[in-house]
Enzyme design. Structure first.
Site, mmCIF file in Angstrom:
data_model
loop_
_atom_site.group_PDB
_atom_site.id
_atom_site.type_symbol
_atom_site.label_atom_id
_atom_site.label_comp_id
_atom_site.label_asym_id
_atom_site.label_seq_id
_atom_site.Cartn_x
_atom_site.Cartn_y
_atom_site.Cartn_z
ATOM 1 N N ARG A 213 -26.177 -86.207 -90.432
ATOM 2 C CA ARG A 213 -26.653 -84.987 -89.779
ATOM 3 C C ARG A 213 -26.300 -85.021 -88.301
ATOM 4 O O ARG A 213 -26.169 -86.087 -87.703
ATOM 5 C CB ARG A 213 -28.172 -84.866 -89.952
ATOM 6 C CG ARG A 213 -28.646 -84.843 -91.418
ATOM 7 C CD ARG A 213 -28.650 -83.457 -91.994
ATOM 8 N NE ARG A 213 -29.473 -82.569 -91.213
ATOM 9 C CZ ARG A 213 -30.789 -82.469 -91.331
ATOM 10 N NH1 ARG A 213 -31.434 -83.184 -92.222
ATOM 11 N NH2 ARG A 213 -31.468 -81.638 -90.576
ATOM 12 N N LYS B 125 -41.793 -79.163 -93.948
ATOM 13 C CA LYS B 125 -40.859 -78.054 -94.140
ATOM 14 C C LYS B 125 -41.034 -77.379 -95.505
ATOM 15 O O LYS B 125 -40.189 -76.605 -95.932
ATOM 16 C CB LYS B 125 -39.430 -78.561 -93.937
ATOM 17 C CG LYS B 125 -39.214 -79.058 -92.502
ATOM 18 C CD LYS B 125 -37.772 -79.243 -92.171
ATOM 19 C CE LYS B 125 -37.405 -80.710 -92.093
ATOM 20 N NZ LYS B 125 -35.984 -80.910 -91.808
ATOM 21 N N PRO C 22 -34.015 -74.424 -90.683
ATOM 22 C CA PRO C 22 -35.386 -74.214 -90.205
ATOM 23 C C PRO C 22 -36.135 -75.549 -90.089
ATOM 24 O O PRO C 22 -36.065 -76.381 -90.979
ATOM 25 C CB PRO C 22 -36.013 -73.342 -91.296
ATOM 26 C CG PRO C 22 -34.871 -72.816 -92.103
ATOM 27 C CD PRO C 22 -33.777 -73.821 -91.980
ATOM 28 N N GLU C 23 -36.835 -75.720 -88.984
ATOM 29 C CA GLU C 23 -37.626 -76.937 -88.808
ATOM 30 C C GLU C 23 -39.102 -76.582 -88.918
ATOM 31 O O GLU C 23 -39.456 -75.447 -89.218
ATOM 32 C CB GLU C 23 -37.258 -77.581 -87.472
ATOM 33 C CG GLU C 23 -35.748 -77.865 -87.451
ATOM 34 C CD GLU C 23 -35.276 -78.792 -86.348
ATOM 35 O OE1 GLU C 23 -36.087 -79.546 -85.814
ATOM 36 O OE2 GLU C 23 -34.071 -78.745 -86.045
#
Ligand SMILES: [Zn+2]
Length: 259
Positions: free
Chosen positions: A248, A51, A2-3
């Site tokens: 990432r 976040k 989730p961003e």
């Protein structure tokens, strides 16, 4: 993962279910707070900060949660059983609704006055009321030798970008992810574009950066490794950025984003 936009929407759902209502149950399934009990306290509100989620409760308490890789908050009528196999970390319930935190990456309970210890290190929140592009640019410029791809994910520079928005924003600006921060002239334009992309996705599920909500058409490069670039036809590249174990995913078009 989730961003910022997904976390922002989650905060809105939590506000709808919990704000102003007295908790009839709290169930912390994390060792550190296993004995905590917020029953009888009203929830003041839930805010997103980058976040992170901050759920403020009467009596100067804040429940801090983070979705990390695959966490979520589910809202359902109180009393309904959760799905078997769900790794429930926290339940906050009132007479009408229960918020069930599944696979949360972080669950903490702190004094509201101490929230700064949890989120004080964050850069300007792209979706916050205090969004400050100049401050985000200032923080980015502190490390001119860093790759822009890594700098955009560092929540101390600006808060809310994950791998999807990183890839999409850099594509749209034609910037190769390994370019150095100091080589990029228009950092202000870059962070403002990221902010607009996130904001455009706060009102609906999913991430759309192309303006086309059809499932196969939503992004330029993210999720499109090996497929032709929508602009130039070059096959989209896929790689990793950062040093282990922090590397990432990054996707880019070698035609549109030159080194
Ligand atoms: Zn291209």
């Amino acid at each position: 993962m989730p961003e910022g936009d997904a976390v922002y929407r989650t905060a809105a759902r939590l506000r709808g279910a919990l704000d102003g209502r007295v908790l009839t149950r709290s169930d912390f399934r994390v060792p550190r707070h296993a004995t905590a009990d917020l029953t009888g306290r009203a929830v003041v509100t839930t805010l997103s900060r980058g976040k992170h989620l901050l759920t403020r409760v009467e009596g100067d308490l804040t429940v801090h949660t983070h979705l990390r890789m695959d966490g979520s908050w589910r809202i359902m009528p109180t009393g309904r059983r959760t799905a078997p196999g769900d790794l429930v970390r926290l339940i906050l319930a009132n007479e009408r609704w229960q918020a069930v935190g599944v696979r949360l990456g972080m669950v903490d309970l702190v004094r509201t006055g101490d929230e700064g210890r949890l989120v004080g290190h964050l850069g300007p929140d792209l979706l916050g009321p205090d969004w400050d592009p100049d401050e985000a640019v200032r923080r980015l410029r502190v490390s001119p030798g860093r790759t822009i791809g890594e700098a955009l994910l560092d929540q101390r520079n600006l808060a809310g970008i994950g791998t999807i928005y990183r890839a999409e924003t850099l594509f749209l600006r034609g910037i190769w992810p390994w370019r150095r921060v100091g080589e990029i002239e228009d950092l202000a334009g870059l962070v403002s574009l990221a902010q607009r992309l996130l904001e455009a996705n706060t009102s609906h599920a999913g991430t759309v950066t192309t303006g086309d909500r059809r499932p196969a058409n939503q992004t330029w490069v993210y999720g499109r490794a090996g497929r032709p670039c929508r602009r130039c036809g070059t096959r989209i590249s896929r790689g990793e950025m950062g040093t282990q174990p922090q590397e990432r995913l990054i996707l880019w078009c070698a035609g549109c984003q030159r080194g």
